[in-house]
Motif scaffolding. Sequence first.
Motif, PDB file in Angstrom:
ATOM      1  N   ASP A 124      25.948 -72.703 -34.541  1.00  0.00           N
ATOM      2  CA  ASP A 124      26.859 -73.053 -35.541  1.00  0.00           C
ATOM      3  C   ASP A 124      27.618 -74.468 -35.644  1.00  0.00           C
ATOM      4  O   ASP A 124      28.915 -74.571 -34.826  1.00  0.00           O
ATOM      5  N   LEU A 125      26.488 -75.194 -35.345  1.00  0.00           N
ATOM      6  CA  LEU A 125      27.505 -76.574 -35.147  1.00  0.00           C
ATOM      7  C   LEU A 125      27.909 -77.382 -36.196  1.00  0.00           C
ATOM      8  O   LEU A 125      28.143 -78.933 -36.474  1.00  0.00           O
ATOM      9  N   SER A 126      28.950 -77.193 -37.603  1.00  0.00           N
ATOM     10  CA  SER A 126      28.508 -77.851 -38.330  1.00  0.00           C
ATOM     11  C   SER A 126      29.993 -78.162 -38.873  1.00  0.00           C
ATOM     12  O   SER A 126      30.382 -78.970 -39.295  1.00  0.00           O
ATOM     13  N   ARG A 127      30.796 -77.690 -37.654  1.00  0.00           N
ATOM     14  CA  ARG A 127      32.202 -78.242 -37.664  1.00  0.00           C
ATOM     15  C   ARG A 127      32.340 -79.185 -36.263  1.00  0.00           C
ATOM     16  O   ARG A 127      33.286 -79.445 -36.040  1.00  0.00           O
ATOM     17  N   ALA A 128      31.009 -79.122 -35.455  1.00  0.00           N
ATOM     18  CA  ALA A 128      31.148 -79.878 -34.060  1.00  0.00           C
ATOM     19  C   ALA A 128      31.393 -81.712 -34.776  1.00  0.00           C
ATOM     20  O   ALA A 128      32.234 -82.447 -33.055  1.00  0.00           O
ATOM     21  N   GLY A 129      30.742 -82.260 -35.552  1.00  0.00           N
ATOM     22  CA  GLY A 129      31.235 -83.975 -36.068  1.00  0.00           C
ATOM     23  C   GLY A 129      29.234 -84.008 -35.631  1.00  0.00           C
ATOM     24  O   GLY A 129      28.581 -83.642 -35.768  1.00  0.00           O
ATOM     25  N   LYS A 130      29.507 -85.852 -35.361  1.00  0.00           N
ATOM     26  CA  LYS A 130      28.048 -86.081 -35.182  1.00  0.00           C
ATOM     27  C   LYS A 130      28.052 -86.887 -33.639  1.00  0.00           C
ATOM     28  O   LYS A 130      28.721 -87.537 -33.560  1.00  0.00           O
ATOM     29  N   PHE A 131      26.773 -86.934 -33.815  1.00  0.00           N
ATOM     30  CA  PHE A 131      27.065 -87.147 -31.534  1.00  0.00           C
ATOM     31  C   PHE A 131      25.497 -88.049 -31.625  1.00  0.00           C
ATOM     32  O   PHE A 131      24.708 -87.720 -32.600  1.00  0.00           O
ATOM     33  N   ASP A 132      26.093 -89.277 -30.613  1.00  0.00           N
ATOM     34  CA  ASP A 132      24.519 -89.548 -30.355  1.00  0.00           C
ATOM     35  C   ASP A 132      23.435 -89.234 -29.400  1.00  0.00           C
ATOM     36  O   ASP A 132      22.595 -89.182 -29.583  1.00  0.00           O
ATOM     37  N   ASP A 169      20.847 -82.018 -37.356  1.00  0.00           N
ATOM     38  CA  ASP A 169      21.785 -81.820 -38.034  1.00  0.00           C
ATOM     39  C   ASP A 169      22.812 -82.526 -37.410  1.00  0.00           C
ATOM     40  O   ASP A 169      23.785 -83.405 -38.223  1.00  0.00           O
ATOM     41  N   SER A 170      22.738 -82.598 -36.005  1.00  0.00           N
ATOM     42  CA  SER A 170      24.473 -83.320 -35.536  1.00  0.00           C
ATOM     43  C   SER A 170      24.353 -84.237 -35.271  1.00  0.00           C
ATOM     44  O   SER A 170      25.139 -85.000 -34.327  1.00  0.00           O
ATOM     45  N   LEU A 171      22.823 -84.415 -34.891  1.00  0.00           N
ATOM     46  CA  LEU A 171      22.642 -86.057 -34.270  1.00  0.00           C
ATOM     47  C   LEU A 171      22.659 -86.819 -35.194  1.00  0.00           C
ATOM     48  O   LEU A 171      22.273 -87.402 -36.240  1.00  0.00           O
ATOM     49  N   GLU A 172      23.430 -88.725 -34.099  1.00  0.00           N
ATOM     50  CA  GLU A 172      22.935 -89.544 -35.217  1.00  0.00           C
ATOM     51  C   GLU A 172      21.252 -90.239 -34.952  1.00  0.00           C
ATOM     52  O   GLU A 172      20.591 -89.840 -34.090  1.00  0.00           O
ATOM     53  N   GLU A 173      21.025 -90.600 -36.230  1.00  0.00           N
ATOM     54  CA  GLU A 173      20.027 -90.979 -36.560  1.00  0.00           C
ATOM     55  C   GLU A 173      19.569 -91.883 -34.787  1.00  0.00           C
ATOM     56  O   GLU A 173      20.259 -92.448 -34.926  1.00  0.00           O
ATOM     57  N   ASP A 174      18.227 -91.775 -34.281  1.00  0.00           N
ATOM     58  CA  ASP A 174      17.924 -92.013 -33.022  1.00  0.00           C
ATOM     59  C   ASP A 174      18.466 -92.129 -32.380  1.00  0.00           C
ATOM     60  O   ASP A 174      18.624 -91.845 -31.064  1.00  0.00           O
ATOM     61  N   GLY A 175      19.016 -89.828 -32.632  1.00  0.00           N
ATOM     62  CA  GLY A 175      19.705 -89.888 -31.419  1.00  0.00           C
ATOM     63  C   GLY A 175      18.739 -88.507 -30.640  1.00  0.00           C
ATOM     64  O   GLY A 175      17.904 -88.906 -30.792  1.00  0.00           O
TER      65      GLY A 175
END
Length: 189
Positions: free
Chosen positions: A95-103, A130-136
């Motif tokens: 459950d990474l829903s609260r972790a944020g977005k990452f490269d 779901d937690s990766l930015e586009e092209d992560g």
Amino acid sequence: MNKNYEKFASVYDAIMDDSLYDLWTDFSLRHLPKSNRRKKLLELACGTGIQSVRFSQAGFDVTGLDLSQEMLDIAQKRAKSAKQQITFQQGNMLDLSRAGKFDFVTCYSDSICYMQDEVEVGDVFKQVYDSLEEDGVFIFDVHSTYQIDEAFPGYSYHENAEEFAMVWDSFEDDAPHSVVHELTFFIQD
């Protein structure tokens, strides 16, 4: 976490092979896209933060996530000692829903192998996606089926250190390509 896991956190670094951190860092730096801006990196199952510190020193904005608050307490002290600003979060990679977005997201030390089955592995991949930015980019390692089927069943390792002793035995599990690791620690108080 229970008292036993707190004790395990205190000896974790002593049983880890330090050379692995160099290999994981070198591999990551070769395979992560270069950029002029500071990239956000999430390290799953960060343990005591050794790899998180190395990523931070390499110029990444690092967040380390681990199930064990005891491991994270050690990681926070390590980051402070190394003068690195790292965010550590207690949490589950399911459950990474609260972790944020990452490269970038990394998960080393075969930590994905701790998932109960292929459904949970798929859930982790979905959470990472779901937690990766586009092209992560997601980099992880796992045990090979050869290692699971041939090397681990019947594997036994014993270590006697000044402050602890460890017995590690591995057994074939019921599910195909799976093993059970049994670690027993004797820790001097």
